[in-house]
Design a protein around this motif. Sequence first.
Motif, PDB file in Angstrom:
ATOM      1  N   MET A  13       0.808  -0.618  -0.106  1.00  0.00           N
ATOM      2  CA  MET A  13       0.176   0.401   0.002  1.00  0.00           C
ATOM      3  C   MET A  13       0.610   0.993  -0.122  1.00  0.00           C
ATOM      4  N   ALA A  14       1.944   1.143   0.624  1.00  0.00           N
ATOM      5  CA  ALA A  14       2.483   2.292   1.019  1.00  0.00           C
ATOM      6  C   ALA A  14       3.759   2.713  -0.888  1.00  0.00           C
ATOM      7  N   ALA A  15       3.697   0.953  -1.183  1.00  0.00           N
ATOM      8  CA  ALA A  15       3.841   2.015  -2.646  1.00  0.00           C
ATOM      9  C   ALA A  15       3.188   2.156  -3.408  1.00  0.00           C
ATOM     10  N   MET A  16       2.181   1.923  -3.180  1.00  0.00           N
ATOM     11  CA  MET A  16       1.200   2.116  -4.026  1.00  0.00           C
ATOM     12  C   MET A  16       0.786   3.844  -3.775  1.00  0.00           C
ATOM     13  N   GLN A  17       0.970   4.162  -2.713  1.00  0.00           N
ATOM     14  CA  GLN A  17       0.696   5.700  -2.237  1.00  0.00           C
ATOM     15  C   GLN A  17       1.484   6.675  -3.002  1.00  0.00           C
ATOM     16  N   GLY A  18       2.869   5.414  -3.112  1.00  0.00           N
ATOM     17  CA  GLY A  18       3.560   6.697  -3.028  1.00  0.00           C
ATOM     18  C   GLY A  18       3.795   7.008  -4.646  1.00  0.00           C
ATOM     19  N   GLY A  19       3.418   6.182  -5.474  1.00  0.00           N
ATOM     20  CA  GLY A  19       3.539   6.219  -6.611  1.00  0.00           C
ATOM     21  C   GLY A  19       4.053   5.113  -8.054  1.00  0.00           C
ATOM     22  N   ALA A  20       4.147   4.007  -6.892  1.00  0.00           N
ATOM     23  CA  ALA A  20       5.121   3.551  -8.003  1.00  0.00           C
ATOM     24  C   ALA A  20       4.134   2.569  -8.682  1.00  0.00           C
ATOM     25  N   GLY A  21       4.649   1.581  -9.966  1.00  0.00           N
ATOM     26  CA  GLY A  21       4.709   1.375 -11.209  1.00  0.00           C
ATOM     27  C   GLY A  21       3.948   0.004 -11.188  1.00  0.00           C
ATOM     28  N   GLN A 219      10.403  -1.433   6.669  1.00  0.00           N
ATOM     29  CA  GLN A 219       9.922  -0.785   6.167  1.00  0.00           C
ATOM     30  C   GLN A 219       9.316  -0.187   4.847  1.00  0.00           C
ATOM     31  N   THR A 220       8.498  -0.644   4.268  1.00  0.00           N
ATOM     32  CA  THR A 220       8.448   0.466   2.669  1.00  0.00           C
ATOM     33  C   THR A 220       8.385   2.119   3.099  1.00  0.00           C
ATOM     34  N   SER A 221       8.282   3.093   2.869  1.00  0.00           N
ATOM     35  CA  SER A 221       8.108   4.524   2.695  1.00  0.00           C
ATOM     36  C   SER A 221       7.236   5.531   2.227  1.00  0.00           C
ATOM     37  N   GLU A 222       6.348   5.394   1.998  1.00  0.00           N
ATOM     38  CA  GLU A 222       5.342   5.894   1.486  1.00  0.00           C
ATOM     39  C   GLU A 222       6.592   7.716   0.287  1.00  0.00           C
ATOM     40  N   SER A 223       6.854   8.238   1.596  1.00  0.00           N
ATOM     41  CA  SER A 223       7.292   8.972   1.271  1.00  0.00           C
ATOM     42  C   SER A 223       9.323   8.834   0.228  1.00  0.00           C
ATOM     43  N   GLN A 224       9.307   8.062   0.891  1.00  0.00           N
ATOM     44  CA  GLN A 224      10.586   6.988   0.081  1.00  0.00           C
ATOM     45  C   GLN A 224      10.365   7.042  -1.658  1.00  0.00           C
ATOM     46  N   VAL A 225       9.276   5.959  -1.924  1.00  0.00           N
ATOM     47  CA  VAL A 225       8.765   5.891  -2.778  1.00  0.00           C
ATOM     48  C   VAL A 225       8.705   7.210  -3.569  1.00  0.00           C
ATOM     49  N   ARG A 226       7.530   7.851  -3.096  1.00  0.00           N
ATOM     50  CA  ARG A 226       7.129   9.537  -3.948  1.00  0.00           C
ATOM     51  C   ARG A 226       8.232  10.402  -4.231  1.00  0.00           C
ATOM     52  N   ALA A 227       9.584  10.186  -3.499  1.00  0.00           N
ATOM     53  CA  ALA A 227      10.474  11.109  -3.348  1.00  0.00           C
ATOM     54  C   ALA A 227      11.450  10.908  -5.240  1.00  0.00           C
ATOM     55  N   MET A 228      11.567   9.217  -4.964  1.00  0.00           N
ATOM     56  CA  MET A 228      12.241   8.974  -5.196  1.00  0.00           C
ATOM     57  C   MET A 228      11.306   8.408  -7.382  1.00  0.00           C
TER      58      MET A 228
END
Length: 234
Positions: A13-21, A219-228
Amino acid sequence: MLEVCVDTIDGVMAAMQGGAGRVELCSSLSEGGLTPSAGLMRAAADLPIPCYAMIRPRGGLFGFSEAEARVMLADIAMVHEAGLAGVVLGAQAEDGGLNMPLLRRMLAAATGLGTTLHRVIDVVPAPLLALGQAIDLGFDRVLTSGAEPFAQDGAELITQMVTQAAGRISIMPGCGLTAANVAAVMARTGVQEVHAACNVPVPGGAAFSDFDPPGGRYQTSESQVRAMVSQIPG
């Protein structure tokens, strides 16, 4: 696009919400990623993001016994049953190269699923030969760090892979990529998709056994995903 490797449903869910494809779904990322549980597969399949399940029955390198091969084939069947988008596979022969017969068996079992050859390509004796074999086998993509501990250090080989692939297979760098370096690696190598964990440490708690590792867990970080994602060229 960014693929994020996760080992929890909260991570998906964090990956999805951060914008991962896309998500690479695992258990035990501390072991480099093992096959996720049936429950995690089913839960992830209910979410609106493509998820590929790692098919790896144990830690260590990738020379598997026949008994382990049967376990992996059963796990691929579970991926179908759960409704996930794809699988992540790899196996070595006794000489250290790709185990072509076993990979053919697994790919046949994975018909209809997306397929990624995992970082087994980074430990075979001849990565470019293995890339040609992956193309012949029909894999969709190869996950690689360029036969170096970190993808940014393996950029030269990754560039060679992109040239050799010539659009027949996607080359996806992974390991060590962050928001600070992903744009430079993509520009240097010409890749279109990348892979990262995007995780952060969670402090451990007192435990009488090894339930919680001394350094805590990740743990997966939504903010780290979004930043990347924000640094990946559109």
